[in-house]
Design a protein around this motif. Structure first.
Motif, PDB file in Angstrom:
ATOM      1  N   MET A  95      52.904  35.614  48.263  1.00 23.68           N
ATOM      2  CA  MET A  95      51.824  36.147  48.968  1.00 23.68           C
ATOM      3  C   MET A  95      51.788  37.573  49.393  1.00 23.68           C
ATOM      4  O   MET A  95      50.906  38.389  49.474  1.00 23.68           O
ATOM      5  CB  MET A  95      51.306  35.156  49.812  1.00 23.68           C
ATOM      6  N   THR A  96      52.931  38.008  50.045  1.00 19.49           N
ATOM      7  CA  THR A  96      53.337  39.216  50.698  1.00 19.49           C
ATOM      8  C   THR A  96      53.261  40.337  49.599  1.00 19.49           C
ATOM      9  O   THR A  96      52.726  41.433  50.140  1.00 19.49           O
ATOM     10  CB  THR A  96      54.868  39.034  51.361  1.00 19.49           C
ATOM     11  N   LEU A  97      53.614  40.020  48.457  1.00 22.11           N
ATOM     12  CA  LEU A  97      53.509  41.228  47.474  1.00 22.11           C
ATOM     13  C   LEU A  97      52.108  41.391  47.068  1.00 22.11           C
ATOM     14  O   LEU A  97      51.760  42.530  47.071  1.00 22.11           O
ATOM     15  CB  LEU A  97      54.262  40.498  46.118  1.00 22.11           C
ATOM     16  N   LEU A  98      51.159  40.413  46.915  1.00 22.92           N
ATOM     17  CA  LEU A  98      49.990  40.707  46.597  1.00 22.92           C
ATOM     18  C   LEU A  98      49.493  41.269  47.775  1.00 22.92           C
ATOM     19  O   LEU A  98      48.703  42.368  47.749  1.00 22.92           O
ATOM     20  CB  LEU A  98      49.359  39.193  46.439  1.00 22.92           C
ATOM     21  N   LEU A 111      31.610  36.933  44.148  1.00 20.02           N
ATOM     22  CA  LEU A 111      33.312  36.659  44.077  1.00 20.02           C
ATOM     23  C   LEU A 111      33.976  37.587  42.821  1.00 20.02           C
ATOM     24  O   LEU A 111      33.347  37.679  41.798  1.00 20.02           O
ATOM     25  CB  LEU A 111      33.914  35.084  43.968  1.00 20.02           C
ATOM     26  N   ARG A 112      35.023  38.139  43.339  1.00 19.68           N
ATOM     27  CA  ARG A 112      35.892  38.814  42.329  1.00 19.68           C
ATOM     28  C   ARG A 112      37.168  38.163  42.313  1.00 19.68           C
ATOM     29  O   ARG A 112      37.861  38.205  43.383  1.00 19.68           O
ATOM     30  CB  ARG A 112      35.754  40.331  42.644  1.00 19.68           C
ATOM     31  N   LEU A 113      37.657  37.915  41.151  1.00 15.29           N
ATOM     32  CA  LEU A 113      39.117  37.290  41.184  1.00 15.29           C
ATOM     33  C   LEU A 113      40.157  38.285  40.353  1.00 15.29           C
ATOM     34  O   LEU A 113      39.581  38.693  39.260  1.00 15.29           O
ATOM     35  CB  LEU A 113      39.191  35.974  40.546  1.00 15.29           C
ATOM     36  N   SER A 114      41.183  38.617  40.923  1.00 10.23           N
ATOM     37  CA  SER A 114      41.939  39.292  40.140  1.00 10.23           C
ATOM     38  C   SER A 114      43.334  38.438  40.289  1.00 10.23           C
ATOM     39  O   SER A 114      43.839  37.963  41.284  1.00 10.23           O
ATOM     40  CB  SER A 114      42.672  40.626  41.032  1.00 10.23           C
ATOM     41  N   GLY A 115      43.992  38.167  38.760  1.00  7.12           N
ATOM     42  CA  GLY A 115      44.933  37.297  38.934  1.00  7.12           C
ATOM     43  C   GLY A 115      46.059  37.437  37.514  1.00  7.12           C
ATOM     44  O   GLY A 115      45.829  38.391  36.867  1.00  7.12           O
ATOM     45  N   LYS A 116      47.114  36.599  37.566  1.00 10.07           N
ATOM     46  CA  LYS A 116      48.049  36.778  36.515  1.00 10.07           C
ATOM     47  C   LYS A 116      48.199  35.204  36.158  1.00 10.07           C
ATOM     48  O   LYS A 116      48.723  34.486  37.302  1.00 10.07           O
ATOM     49  CB  LYS A 116      49.155  37.459  37.009  1.00 10.07           C
ATOM     50  N   THR A 117      48.276  34.986  35.233  1.00 14.89           N
ATOM     51  CA  THR A 117      48.597  33.750  34.483  1.00 14.89           C
ATOM     52  C   THR A 117      50.022  33.288  33.989  1.00 14.89           C
ATOM     53  O   THR A 117      50.438  34.553  33.305  1.00 14.89           O
ATOM     54  CB  THR A 117      47.693  33.113  33.479  1.00 14.89           C
ATOM     55  N   GLY A 118      50.876  32.319  34.136  1.00 12.36           N
ATOM     56  CA  GLY A 118      52.000  32.221  33.351  1.00 12.36           C
ATOM     57  C   GLY A 118      52.085  30.848  33.172  1.00 12.36           C
ATOM     58  O   GLY A 118      52.167  29.892  33.802  1.00 12.36           O
ATOM     59  N   THR A 119      52.536  30.603  31.825  1.00 13.85           N
ATOM     60  CA  THR A 119      52.594  29.360  31.200  1.00 13.85           C
ATOM     61  C   THR A 119      53.867  29.121  30.463  1.00 13.85           C
ATOM     62  O   THR A 119      54.282  30.115  29.805  1.00 13.85           O
ATOM     63  CB  THR A 119      51.538  29.026  30.271  1.00 13.85           C
ATOM     64  N   GLN A 131      38.905  25.729  47.381  1.00 13.34           N
ATOM     65  CA  GLN A 131      39.098  25.112  48.835  1.00 13.34           C
ATOM     66  C   GLN A 131      40.088  25.879  49.424  1.00 13.34           C
ATOM     67  O   GLN A 131      39.787  26.076  50.677  1.00 13.34           O
ATOM     68  CB  GLN A 131      39.777  23.733  48.609  1.00 13.34           C
ATOM     69  N   ALA A 132      40.993  26.577  49.117  1.00 17.31           N
ATOM     70  CA  ALA A 132      41.945  27.483  49.723  1.00 17.31           C
ATOM     71  C   ALA A 132      41.063  28.662  50.280  1.00 17.31           C
ATOM     72  O   ALA A 132      41.250  29.178  51.613  1.00 17.31           O
ATOM     73  CB  ALA A 132      43.142  27.908  48.949  1.00 17.31           C
ATOM     74  N   PHE A 133      40.377  29.156  49.376  1.00 16.33           N
ATOM     75  CA  PHE A 133      39.432  30.414  49.800  1.00 16.33           C
ATOM     76  C   PHE A 133      38.502  30.085  50.837  1.00 16.33           C
ATOM     77  O   PHE A 133      38.262  30.609  51.740  1.00 16.33           O
ATOM     78  CB  PHE A 133      38.696  30.881  48.506  1.00 16.33           C
ATOM     79  N   GLU A 134      37.769  28.860  50.603  1.00 15.08           N
ATOM     80  CA  GLU A 134      36.828  28.846  51.649  1.00 15.08           C
ATOM     81  C   GLU A 134      37.319  28.364  52.774  1.00 15.08           C
ATOM     82  O   GLU A 134      36.845  28.632  54.205  1.00 15.08           O
ATOM     83  CB  GLU A 134      35.961  27.338  50.914  1.00 15.08           C
ATOM     84  N   ALA A 135      38.630  27.559  53.012  1.00 18.19           N
ATOM     85  CA  ALA A 135      39.375  27.406  54.319  1.00 18.19           C
ATOM     86  C   ALA A 135      39.903  28.681  54.871  1.00 18.19           C
ATOM     87  O   ALA A 135      39.815  28.728  56.195  1.00 18.19           O
ATOM     88  CB  ALA A 135      40.415  26.520  54.051  1.00 18.19           C
ATOM     89  N   SER A 155      31.574  39.884  51.006  1.00 19.33           N
ATOM     90  CA  SER A 155      31.407  40.221  52.365  1.00 19.33           C
ATOM     91  C   SER A 155      32.774  40.881  53.144  1.00 19.33           C
ATOM     92  O   SER A 155      32.759  41.238  53.987  1.00 19.33           O
ATOM     93  CB  SER A 155      31.474  38.642  53.212  1.00 19.33           C
ATOM     94  N   GLY A 156      33.816  41.059  52.239  1.00 16.99           N
ATOM     95  CA  GLY A 156      34.842  41.650  52.443  1.00 16.99           C
ATOM     96  C   GLY A 156      36.227  40.737  52.573  1.00 16.99           C
ATOM     97  O   GLY A 156      37.260  41.268  52.675  1.00 16.99           O
ATOM     98  N   ALA A 157      35.800  39.334  52.672  1.00 19.20           N
ATOM     99  CA  ALA A 157      36.684  38.229  52.800  1.00 19.20           C
ATOM    100  C   ALA A 157      37.751  38.594  51.626  1.00 19.20           C
ATOM    101  O   ALA A 157      37.283  38.940  50.443  1.00 19.20           O
ATOM    102  CB  ALA A 157      35.993  36.958  52.888  1.00 19.20           C
ATOM    103  N   ARG A 158      39.165  38.392  51.898  1.00 17.59           N
ATOM    104  CA  ARG A 158      40.150  38.430  50.780  1.00 17.59           C
ATOM    105  C   ARG A 158      41.143  37.385  51.158  1.00 17.59           C
ATOM    106  O   ARG A 158      41.783  37.498  52.081  1.00 17.59           O
ATOM    107  CB  ARG A 158      40.500  39.927  50.632  1.00 17.59           C
ATOM    108  N   VAL A 159      41.422  36.699  49.841  1.00 18.54           N
ATOM    109  CA  VAL A 159      42.643  35.579  50.193  1.00 18.54           C
ATOM    110  C   VAL A 159      43.291  35.668  48.928  1.00 18.54           C
ATOM    111  O   VAL A 159      42.853  35.775  47.750  1.00 18.54           O
ATOM    112  CB  VAL A 159      41.839  34.139  50.341  1.00 18.54           C
ATOM    113  N   ALA A 160      44.745  35.687  49.271  1.00 16.18           N
ATOM    114  CA  ALA A 160      45.621  35.587  48.113  1.00 16.18           C
ATOM    115  C   ALA A 160      45.942  34.149  47.936  1.00 16.18           C
ATOM    116  O   ALA A 160      46.274  33.419  48.961  1.00 16.18           O
ATOM    117  CB  ALA A 160      46.968  36.329  48.406  1.00 16.18           C
TER     118      ALA A 160
END
Length: 105
Positions: A1-4, A43-51, A98-102, A66-71
């Motif tokens: 999370m620190t890298l993001l 909401l806007r999501l920026s992500g990376k998938t690995g499978t 759920q993580a974002f809302e919390a 609203s400016g809220a940002r969660v990794a």
């Protein structure tokens, strides 16, 4: 999370490089995981998938108008091949929401 966190604050590299990283992550092709339960115009999501075989790894940053940002990060291992586990993709999305809302409070 620190890298993001550091990438979103331009602390990990030159600001042009981190802006390009954020831009590329914002154009994620596969949205059936983290974004599966985060479909909202605000909401806007920026992500990376690995499978790889039964492993599904997903990282991303969820940003609200609203400016809220969660990794967030999700690391899963299934007992079956990746193509046969859409339920796990949905579970990743539910956990991300759920993580974002919390955490956005």
């Amino acid at each position: 999370m620190t890298l993001l966190q550091r990438a979103w604050r331009d602390e990990v590299a030159h600001p042009r490089a981190t802006a390009e990283l954020r831009r590329l992550m914002g154009h994620q092709v596969f949205t059936q995981r983290l974004a599966s339960d985060l479909r909202a115009d605000s909401l806007r999501l920026s992500g990376k998938t690995g499978t790889f075989l039964p492993l599904r790894h997903e990282i991303g940053v969820i940003e609200a108008d609203s400016g809220a940002r969660v990794a967030v990060a999700a690391l899963t291992r299934a007992d079956r091949r990746a193509a046969q586990a859409p339920d796990i993709d949905l579970a990743i999305g539910i956990a991300a929401r759920q993580a974002f809302e919390a955490l956005r409070r």
